[in-house]
Design a protein around this motif. Structure first.
Motif, PDB file in Angstrom:
ATOM      1  N   ALA A   1     -38.233  16.098 -23.398  1.00 47.04           N
ATOM      2  CA  ALA A   1     -39.033  16.133 -24.624  1.00 47.04           C
ATOM      3  C   ALA A   1     -40.377  15.434 -24.450  1.00 47.04           C
ATOM      4  O   ALA A   1     -41.322  15.715 -25.169  1.00 47.04           O
ATOM      5  N   LEU A   2     -40.440  14.511 -23.498  1.00 47.15           N
ATOM      6  CA  LEU A   2     -41.687  13.765 -23.326  1.00 47.15           C
ATOM      7  C   LEU A   2     -42.679  14.480 -22.425  1.00 47.15           C
ATOM      8  O   LEU A   2     -43.598  13.875 -21.888  1.00 47.15           O
ATOM      9  N   ASP A   3     -42.454  15.791 -22.282  1.00 49.41           N
ATOM     10  CA  ASP A   3     -43.330  16.605 -21.448  1.00 49.41           C
ATOM     11  C   ASP A   3     -44.795  16.443 -21.857  1.00 49.41           C
ATOM     12  O   ASP A   3     -45.694  16.333 -21.019  1.00 49.41           O
ATOM     13  N   TRP A   4     -45.043  16.398 -23.185  1.00 50.64           N
ATOM     14  CA  TRP A   4     -46.412  16.309 -23.693  1.00 50.64           C
ATOM     15  C   TRP A   4     -47.078  15.013 -23.281  1.00 50.64           C
ATOM     16  O   TRP A   4     -48.292  14.910 -23.233  1.00 50.64           O
ATOM     17  N   ALA A   5     -46.277  13.981 -22.974  1.00 46.19           N
ATOM     18  CA  ALA A   5     -46.874  12.704 -22.596  1.00 46.19           C
ATOM     19  C   ALA A   5     -46.959  12.572 -21.076  1.00 46.19           C
ATOM     20  O   ALA A   5     -47.401  11.557 -20.560  1.00 46.19           O
ATOM     21  N   GLY A   6     -46.514  13.598 -20.371  1.00 45.18           N
ATOM     22  CA  GLY A   6     -46.593  13.552 -18.918  1.00 45.18           C
ATOM     23  C   GLY A   6     -45.357  13.004 -18.240  1.00 45.18           C
ATOM     24  O   GLY A   6     -45.403  12.618 -17.081  1.00 45.18           O
ATOM     25  N   PHE A   7     -44.226  12.930 -18.962  1.00 43.40           N
ATOM     26  CA  PHE A   7     -42.970  12.501 -18.328  1.00 43.40           C
ATOM     27  C   PHE A   7     -41.895  13.575 -18.494  1.00 43.40           C
ATOM     28  O   PHE A   7     -40.967  13.397 -19.269  1.00 43.40           O
ATOM     29  N   PRO A   8     -42.040  14.705 -17.809  1.00 47.50           N
ATOM     30  CA  PRO A   8     -41.102  15.812 -18.056  1.00 47.50           C
ATOM     31  C   PRO A   8     -39.658  15.496 -17.670  1.00 47.50           C
ATOM     32  O   PRO A   8     -38.740  16.112 -18.200  1.00 47.50           O
ATOM     33  N   GLU A   9     -39.428  14.537 -16.786  1.00 44.17           N
ATOM     34  CA  GLU A   9     -38.042  14.341 -16.324  1.00 44.17           C
ATOM     35  C   GLU A   9     -37.309  13.232 -17.083  1.00 44.17           C
ATOM     36  O   GLU A   9     -36.144  12.964 -16.824  1.00 44.17           O
ATOM     37  N   VAL A  10     -37.992  12.599 -18.072  1.00 41.12           N
ATOM     38  CA  VAL A  10     -37.357  11.506 -18.790  1.00 41.12           C
ATOM     39  C   VAL A  10     -36.347  12.048 -19.808  1.00 41.12           C
ATOM     40  O   VAL A  10     -36.619  13.001 -20.521  1.00 41.12           O
ATOM     41  N   ASP A  11     -35.153  11.446 -19.841  1.00 39.43           N
ATOM     42  CA  ASP A  11     -34.124  11.865 -20.796  1.00 39.43           C
ATOM     43  C   ASP A  11     -33.686  10.643 -21.598  1.00 39.43           C
ATOM     44  O   ASP A  11     -33.015   9.760 -21.078  1.00 39.43           O
TER      45      ASP A  11
END
Lengths: 205, 202
Positions: free
Chosen positions: B68-78
């Motif tokens: 979900a944090l793709d927009w902030a530049g962390f696509p792999e964070v869960d």
């Protein structure tokens, strides 16, 4: 002094029956009923709740002299939520199937009135050891109702206990049938109502 | 549109949050012995649920879900394991905010709902709805419909129960069955009635 007379014993034993959180204080019924279709899920739920309750009581009691009165609710909620997340993650890691069956109900321990109620009424005013025992006792009181309901529902509804078939095939051949109603939601309400009736009428005046 | 109607009907009747999933039982038992408070709490639950479900949907979709944090530049964070604590914090904050807004703009509504709002934070139905919404992977509009529907279903159940309990006062019950025992049995009978709706498909 006899063991049964000490106040530690009382802190543990009174919520088991005469002050049972579910049947007498009518707290925490929300999660109690949904997980009682099978004994397995009910026992896992009972154990998780007991541990969360005991440790939240312990931690809150340790901090009771340092928690400012105005923000005590949010502090309690944080402690409980952290413990519940831990329980949820442990279940997911080691008992994945059961955790799937329990679905959202482990998470709902956070809003279980027993946990919040014991923190508020007991842990804030009593030393850690006693609070821990009180938590264990209340958890066991809750668990005993949960397991009793699950026993009736699984036995009559599916002819099984802990997933093992108890009623022999012979009975089925002779025309015995499982009571499908026991597997449905209304049965849980009615069983718990009857259990409360039983307990209250057995109690001495 | 049909999908929306079926989610709505399902959450009000068949999958009633109280009678089928047992959520919000504690306040249900405590409050249903008085008609006025039952209506007050029911309205407060409808109100809070229809706000918290979509807000928690947005929080989950853009902050917590895997990727979900793709927009902030962390696509792999869960961060989905944080959903319990985040949801409860969002609910507590929203209830507080709603209380202040009502207090400011509608003193009449505040006096009728006021006492119940703090109670709602720990009502399992509110947190449960948000968790079910995540588990069933609803879209945003679906979550609005589901939240409102669940609230209305809960209110329907508690108001009906309050009405039944008024009649029950004149019933001659066996010793030990009064109060909690008979409430649970009547709730069970009500749940059976609500299950009759399950044959309806739209």
């Amino acid at each position: 002094m006899k063991l049964t007379r000490t106040k530690h014993y009382k802190a543990f034993a009174s919520p088991l029956l005469q002050n049972n959180p579910i049947s007498i204080q009518s707290l925490g019924i929300c999660s109690a009923l949904a997980v009682t279709v099978q004994l397995k899920t009910a026992s896992v739920m009972a154990i998780s709740l007991t541990l969360v309750l005991a440790f939240s009581n312990l931690i809150i009691s340790l901090m009771r002299n340092h928690i400012p009165r105005n923000i005590r609710m949010i502090v309690e909620l944080c402690v409980i939520a952290t413990l519940v997340i831990l329980a949820d993650e442990i279940l997911k890691a080691f008992f994945y199937d059961i955790s799937k069956q329990l679905s959202v109900f482990v998470g709902l321990i956070i809003t279980n009135c027993i946990v919040m109620g014991r923190a508020e009424t007991y842990a804030l005013g009593n030393p850690p050891g006693m609070s821990f025992l009180d938590g264990l006792g209340n958890g066991a009181g809750y668990g005993s109702i949960l397991i009793a309901v699950a026993f009736i529902r699984e036995f009559l509804g599916a002819g099984k206990l802990f997933g093992y078939q108890i009623i022999p095939n012979l009975f089925y051949n002779m025309g015995y049938e499982n009571m499908g109603f026991m597997q449905l939601a209304p049965a849980a309400f009615i069983i718990i109502g009857l259990l409360v009736w039983l307990q209250k009428s057995l109690e001495k005046e | 549109m049909e999908n929306m109607i079926s989610i709505f009907v399902d959450s009000v009747f068949v999958g009633n949050i109280l009678l089928a999933y047992f959520l919000g039982m504690c306040s249900f038992v405590a409050v249903s012995n008085n008609m006025d408070t039952a209506i007050g709490l029911g309205m407060a639950v409808v109100f809070v649920l229809s706000i918290t479900a979509p807000v928690n949907w947005m929080v989950y979709r853009w902050l917590l879900a895997p990727g979900a944090l793709d927009w902030a530049g962390f696509p792999e964070v869960d961060l989905s394991y944080l959903k319990l604590i985040t949801f409860i914090a969002v609910i507590a904050a929203l209830v507080q905010a709603v209380e202040m807004v009502i207090d400011r703009y509608s003193p009449v509504l505040y006096t009728s709902l006021g006492v119940f709002l703090p109670l709602i934070t720990v009502n399992c139905a509110i947190l449960g709805t948000s968790l079910f919404m995540v588990e069933r992977e609803y879209t945003f509009t679906e979550s609005v419909v589901f939240g409102t529907g669940s609230g209305i279903g809960w209110m329907l159940a508690i108001v009906t129960m309050a009405a039944i309990r008024i009649k029950l006062r004149y019933a001659d019950l066996p010793r030990g069955l009064e109060g909690f025992g008979i409430t649970m049995i009547v709730t069970g009978l009500m749940a059976m009635c609500f299950m009759l709706f399950s044959g309806i498909t739209l």
